[in-house]
Every structure is written in structure tokens, then in C-alpha cells.
Design a protein around this motif. Sequence first.
Motif, PDB file in Angstrom:
ATOM      1  N   UNK A 117      34.098 -27.802 -28.435  1.00  0.00           N
ATOM      2  CA  UNK A 117      35.480 -28.307 -28.557  1.00  0.00           C
ATOM      3  C   UNK A 117      35.772 -28.541 -30.030  1.00  0.00           C
ATOM      4  N   UNK A 118      36.991 -28.315 -30.429  1.00  0.00           N
ATOM      5  CA  UNK A 118      37.388 -28.583 -31.815  1.00  0.00           C
ATOM      6  C   UNK A 118      38.810 -29.113 -31.814  1.00  0.00           C
ATOM      7  N   UNK A 119      39.200 -29.639 -32.955  1.00  0.00           N
ATOM      8  CA  UNK A 119      40.549 -30.196 -33.084  1.00  0.00           C
ATOM      9  C   UNK A 119      41.557 -29.126 -33.477  1.00  0.00           C
ATOM     10  N   UNK A 120      41.073 -28.093 -34.177  1.00  0.00           N
ATOM     11  CA  UNK A 120      41.973 -26.988 -34.544  1.00  0.00           C
ATOM     12  C   UNK A 120      41.125 -25.766 -34.881  1.00  0.00           C
ATOM     13  N   UNK A 121      41.798 -24.625 -34.982  1.00  0.00           N
ATOM     14  CA  UNK A 121      41.086 -23.384 -35.315  1.00  0.00           C
ATOM     15  C   UNK A 121      42.039 -22.476 -36.077  1.00  0.00           C
ATOM     16  N   UNK A 122      41.465 -21.467 -36.733  1.00  0.00           N
ATOM     17  CA  UNK A 122      42.337 -20.522 -37.437  1.00  0.00           C
ATOM     18  C   UNK A 122      43.072 -19.624 -36.443  1.00  0.00           C
ATOM     19  N   UNK A 123      42.280 -19.051 -35.536  1.00  0.00           N
ATOM     20  CA  UNK A 123      42.866 -18.098 -34.592  1.00  0.00           C
ATOM     21  C   UNK A 123      42.502 -18.517 -33.178  1.00  0.00           C
ATOM     22  N   UNK A 124      43.507 -18.579 -32.324  1.00  0.00           N
ATOM     23  CA  UNK A 124      43.242 -18.924 -30.925  1.00  0.00           C
ATOM     24  C   UNK A 124      43.443 -17.669 -30.087  1.00  0.00           C
ATOM     25  N   UNK A 125      42.360 -17.210 -29.446  1.00  0.00           N
ATOM     26  CA  UNK A 125      42.435 -16.018 -28.599  1.00  0.00           C
ATOM     27  C   UNK A 125      42.839 -16.430 -27.183  1.00  0.00           C
ATOM     28  N   UNK A 126      43.813 -15.746 -26.636  1.00  0.00           N
ATOM     29  CA  UNK A 126      44.248 -16.022 -25.270  1.00  0.00           C
ATOM     30  C   UNK A 126      43.699 -14.909 -24.385  1.00  0.00           C
ATOM     31  N   UNK A 127      42.774 -15.263 -23.505  1.00  0.00           N
ATOM     32  CA  UNK A 127      41.984 -14.259 -22.797  1.00  0.00           C
ATOM     33  C   UNK A 127      42.155 -14.389 -21.287  1.00  0.00           C
TER      34      UNK A 127
END
Lengths: 525, 330
Positions: free
Chosen positions: A11-21
Amino acid sequence: MNSPHAEDLPRAESADICLLLEGTFPYVSGGVSSWVNQIIRGFPEYTFACCFVGSRPEDYGEMKYSLPDNVVHLEVHYLHQHDQKAEKTAREGDRKAFEKVDRFHNMVRSGKISDERNRLFSDLVSELGDDGALSEQAFLHSRSSWDLIAESYRRYSRDPSFVDYFWTVRIMHAPIWILNRIADNLLPAKVYHSISTGYAGFLGAMMRRKTGRPLLLSEHGIYTKERKIDLFQSEWISDNRGLVERNNVEMAYFREKWINFFQELGRECYQASDRIVALYENNRLRQVADGAPAPRTRNIPNGINLPAMEAVRAQRGDEIPPVACLIGRVVPIKDVKTFLRSMRTVVNIMPEVQGWIAGPEDEDEEYAAECHALVSSLQLDANVRFLGFQKITELLPKVGVVVLSSISEALPLVLLEGFAAGVPAVSTDVGSCRQLIEGLGEEDQALGSAGDVVGIANPEALGHAVADLLRDPPRWRQAQQAGIRRVEKYYTQEMMFSAYRSLYQDLVRQADEEGAVPTLKEEAR
Amino acid sequence: MVEVRWLLYALVLELASLVLLLSASSDLSLFLTYLGTHLVASLLLASAVWGLLPAGFRQPKVLSWLLTFSLAFFVPIFGLVAILGGVLMGYLLPAVFRDEPFVAVEAPVFTPVPAPALTGFRQEDLKGLLKSPDTPVELRLQSMLTVRGMPTRSTGRVLRDTLGDASDDVRLLAYGILDQKEKAITQQIDRAITLLETATDARRYRLYRRLAELYWELTFQDLVQGDIRQLALEQAAFYVTQALSEKDDDGGMWLLRGRIFLTEEKLEQAEESFLYCRELGLPPSRVNPWLAELALMRGQYGRVRKLMTDISTDAQFTSLNQSIQYWRDA
């Protein structure tokens, strides 16, 4: 409940790229999942979040891939897991909001895409929350909602059953609120990247409209097309028209509604996407025909890791192994049965040839059982083997020809991997297979043919093509060389990464210009 | 309380009536006396019990009293137990009338809506429509819906041609239609083969027969080609032989045997089978068309005419009538 192992997921608070799978990496193996894995590993400079959207938990087993280190967040959601405990209360509902819904549907019916329609979509999405005028409760239990459904039935339904109409509308729209809840809680990212249209793509469209952050869409197959074919054939959709109401050339009304629904999910995703990537030109044209704005579309073909495959090629001997191998999941879309039937023809001509099926059989166990039964009824027990999942690097040196009998493909990685490992291919004429085997454009075609292409569901032609290639060593070697040269020139991983690098850089820059990405906690504040 | 008193009287009277009934005498007047006593006892009992019922149980008045009385009168002794038991149940398990959050709405009325016509009236052959590159994809898809409802024996060729269509949608739909029909038969074959492993002798014959017919159906419906078609024919022939080894006077199997040989163009063996069918008593209407086809393949037109004329008296045919007429007039 999300996943049975939700507590183990990063789990993280944010990310650069979020993949929707949707129904793919990391819980399902296959070409698209391998591609996702390849992309994540190819960009260690970015952190990735994965949002997996599936049907029901029981449809998926353990993860099929180990998560790369730069996947900082994984969340898992299921669309057909209803946990309705909310109290049902009669309510009037916001008439104005439902009038907007009606207006939006009229625009959808007219088939026209306009800025007004896109604005209306944004408005509607913003009202879907529990406190909104178009909350799930308002949709399920309000008088306004009932009135709209009843009026639409009266105005448009060609099927007499109101009960079926009513439940079709409810069931069809139910995932929208699940997606909205996912969207409301999804971690902030600089770029959202969907790997298909459909539900995941619609989630992307919601994220684009809610957060204003860029959406990238990479489509492998064309989701809408595949759904359409499924729906054409599905037997669960009822048709209540009587004998005198029925018209044979007219599709059952509810079937048409379901197809339209998925088409609209796709269209919203296309409209919301900042960049739209297809694997090859025909798919790009199809996207444009389905509502993608042409200037935002482009082609980026798959690419493979050449140095790794060169090592595999080095393991080959001089002999041509008498082995025809289908590499892929044992599922109907791969049409494994046609491959098996073609093996009857191959074995009639060359009794020493072996047919291998290398791929997992757990995705559609009923189909896999049918394939096993077919082997016996074709009297091919001595010539056909099901190998299960195999490491491609160990398998390919033992293979004489890669066979692809699929009824639908995009740009299959297995053909490219086979070429790079020095194995020619015989494929059905689907997706970009002809382009891969025979080349696209004069320069590419001058490299020669890397095998053969036959029509779909034609076992005899497939069998003859395989036997002809295996029986003709000079032609086989020429095809081998053509395949190697084609991959080296047009389909390398570097080319694909470089294209995606510039896309990611542009979109991240666009996101940065629009402001720093807030974390979930900051968003909540 | 008057009801309690009535109840006591009723019980006493009922008891007395029972004593009368159980006495050894078969005198009619004694029975009539019993009936009268029982009637009075039941009237008292019904009125007493009805009076003691809670208000909710006494609605509607006349009918609820009548029900109580009927139970008491028509079911002596046990009726009383049933009434008391019913009342007890009513107390212990009361019906729940919750305040449901639902309101009644009226179902909308269906008004037939015409489908948006693509091109209006059209008279064109399906094959031409599907093959023409100028036909819009949507129209071709519509045509496929019609093809789906037809037997593949007639549409197999068109569907297979459509497998090479430029449009993915049309192509996949054609594949799906063929695949579904083939799968339906193959699944039955698999099931029959599984059953065969544990079948009794009597069952085995029926399963051989079924398997022969199913393998034949794959060929007849034009669902398999090339080597697979050959294999299906071989399997059909194999199971026909198996079935005949269990029961050699099965006319239907001999006819199928003949048709398989005819398909494989083994004319001698086919004729032998068809003629044997006639010996077994199969009517000319079933056998002669095949013998006629065989004669036609040999170019024996006179024989075709004779064979067809032999069945012309059979009036129940529809699909064959025109050929029969043709050969009779020829």
C-alpha cells in the motif's frame, strides 16, 4: 471484502503511474499480463500502483507474477460481489438530476459526441456519490428513477417484458456505483493508465473527470469488439417477443442494450483519454470508428527483449525439431480445438510430428477437458501433449514451428518471441498476424515470409501449412531468417520502451504543470 | 361466562353422543339420535369456541363461525383439537405486519416500438448479401442473425465462407455459430462414450446406435471437413457395425450404414445395405430415395424413375413430393 490476501498487498499514499487492470496482471497470466509486467519492469524510474478490477474473487487464484519492486501499491476489487446491507427507504429522488440522466441517454442514442455530452457526463459522475443526487440508493429506490425507467421502457423497449427490462437496467448499471466507490478511494497518481476500455477504462474516465489528471489508454485487443461477440452468442439474455412480434433479422432487444452499454463504456473512456495507443493500424482505425478522437491515437507495437532471446536461439541445433507448438492459455479464443484437429492432418502426412500445447489450463477447465477428450477422439494420444505453463526460454529451442490457431488476437508476443528464438510460425489471419509473418509495406515484405497464414477455423489448411513448412528445410530456414530480421528491425523492446517513455514523460509533465499530486491523507483534508 | 357453560354442555353432549355411537346396536334411529346430539354439541361448541377467540380470529364473522362449526361437526373429537391447536398457534406465532419501505406502483403498459430499420424492405439472397464487400457490416451482422436460426446443413458453406470476412465481427460471429452447433453434438458424443464404459449389455446397444447417429450428424450437418470429416465417417461406420453386432435386424442402422457408404462413394456396399433394409421390412418411402440416388450416381435413370414411382403412392411426403412428381412425369 476486497482480496482474500488484502493485508499482504503493498500500500502507498501516492504513485507516479496508476495502472487500471481489468481481469489481467497480476492474477491472470497471458500476453497482456506479460506486457504489463514488461512495462513496469522497463520503467524503474517510476513508481506504479496497480488497481485490479475482477468479476468475483473465486474466479482468480494466487498471483501469477511476482510484483516488481517499483509496484508500491496494489488494490483488488470485484464487480460482481454484492454486499448490499444498506437500509432501503422510499424516496422521491431528484427529478432534475434524473432529467439530466435522460438527456445524457438521448445524446447517447443519437450517437453524436459533443462537448456538451462530455460536460454532462462529468456532471453525472460528480453526483454518483452516496450524498449525490444520483447515489446508488437514489437509482435503486427513488420514485424519480422508477419513473425514468418506466418511461424509457414505454418509449423504447421492443421487448414486452417490463420485469426483464427493469432488472436488465438495474443489473447493467450496478457496477457504475462500485466503480465510483473505487474511484473515490483510489490513491492519487500523476498519470492513470488503463490497459483496456470496458470497466477499467470507464474507471479511468471517471478518474480523469474527477481529478483532472491525464489518462493514457493502451488497448491490446479491442475490448468492445470481444464483448460484442460474447453477447451475440450468449444464451442468458432473454427474448420475450412473441411469434408475431419477432423479426429474424432483428437482434433481441436486451442483447442490443448490453452491446450498447459496453460500447458507451468504451466511448466514455476514449473521450476522456489524453492519449490512446493501439498495437497496429487496424485496431487504431477501429478505435476511431468506436469514438476515439483520431488526433489522440497512435500505434506502438509490442517489442521483445532481443538479447535474452538471442541466447535462446543459440541453444538450437541444426535439425528442425518435428514439433508444432501452440503457446497460449487453453481457452476458447485460442481455438485450441482447431489446432488439435489440424494435428490430425499433420500426423496423416508426417506421423512422427508432435503437437504440444504449452499454456495453463486452469482458466477454463471445462474447455480444457473438452480439448483432452478431443485428442482421444481424434486418435492423437501418441502425438499430442499438454505441457501446462512452460518457460518460453526452455521451450522454444525444442520447437519446429509455433502455431497460433486463435480466432482473435492483437499483436501476439509469442510469434515475436518465436521469431527471435529462430522459430517460424503458422498463424490464423487475425489481428496483426499477417503483418508479423508477411510484413507490412514494401521494405518489411522484402524481408520475406516468416511462415504461413491461414483462415480461421480451417484445421485442414492449418495442418497442411504446418506440414509443408516442416517438410521443406530450405523454406523453413528462409522463414527462420525472415522472422529474425523482422523482429530485429521492427519489434524490439527498446523501440516500445522509447515510445512509452516519451508518452509517460509528456503526461507526467502535464500532471506536474497542473499541480503537485496530493496524497490520500491530504486529499481527505 | 356463558361460553364456558356452553363449552361444558357441548362436551357432555358430545361424550353422550359418542357413547351412543359406540354401543353395539345398528339401529337407524339410534344413529339419527347420535347425529342430532352431535349437531347440538357442535353448535354449542362452535359458538363457545368462536366466542372465546381473540377479535382478530373472528373476522369475517359468519365465515369464521362456519369454519369453526364445520371442524366441530364434520371432524368429531379431532375437530375440537384442531380448533384449539389453531388458536394456540395463532397466539404463539402471530403474523407480522411490518411497516415495509415500499409503495405500490403501477406497471407501465407495453407499446410495441418498431426497430429502426436499416434500409427498409430488402429482397436479396443471404449468400449474396454476406459475400458482397459493399454490404455494410451492420447489415451483414443482421444477416448472420438470420443464418444462426437455420440448419447448418443449408448454411455451412456460407458460414465457412464468412470465416474469411474482412470484418472481425462477422468473422467471429460465423465462427461462434459453427462452433456452438458442433460443440452441442460433440458434448453428446463425449457423454455417450463415458456412459459406454459402464453400460449394461442392453444399454450398450442403444449407446452404439446413438454414437453412430451423432458422428453421422457431424457430417450430415456439414460441421466437419477434410480429415476430420473422414474420421467422423469412420467413427459412424464403426459404431454402426457395433450396434449391428448387438442387434442385426435394426433397419435404421442398416439404412445409416448404406448412407455412410454412399457418402464414401462405396456404391456396392451401399446398395447391399439398402436392399437388406427392404428385406427387413423398411417401407419404400424410407429406402427408395437412397436407392434412387445411388442409381442416379450410376446413371441408371430408368431405375431411378421406377424407384421413385414406387413411392409415389405415399401421400404424406412433402419435401420429396416434387422429386417424385418429376420422375413420374419424366
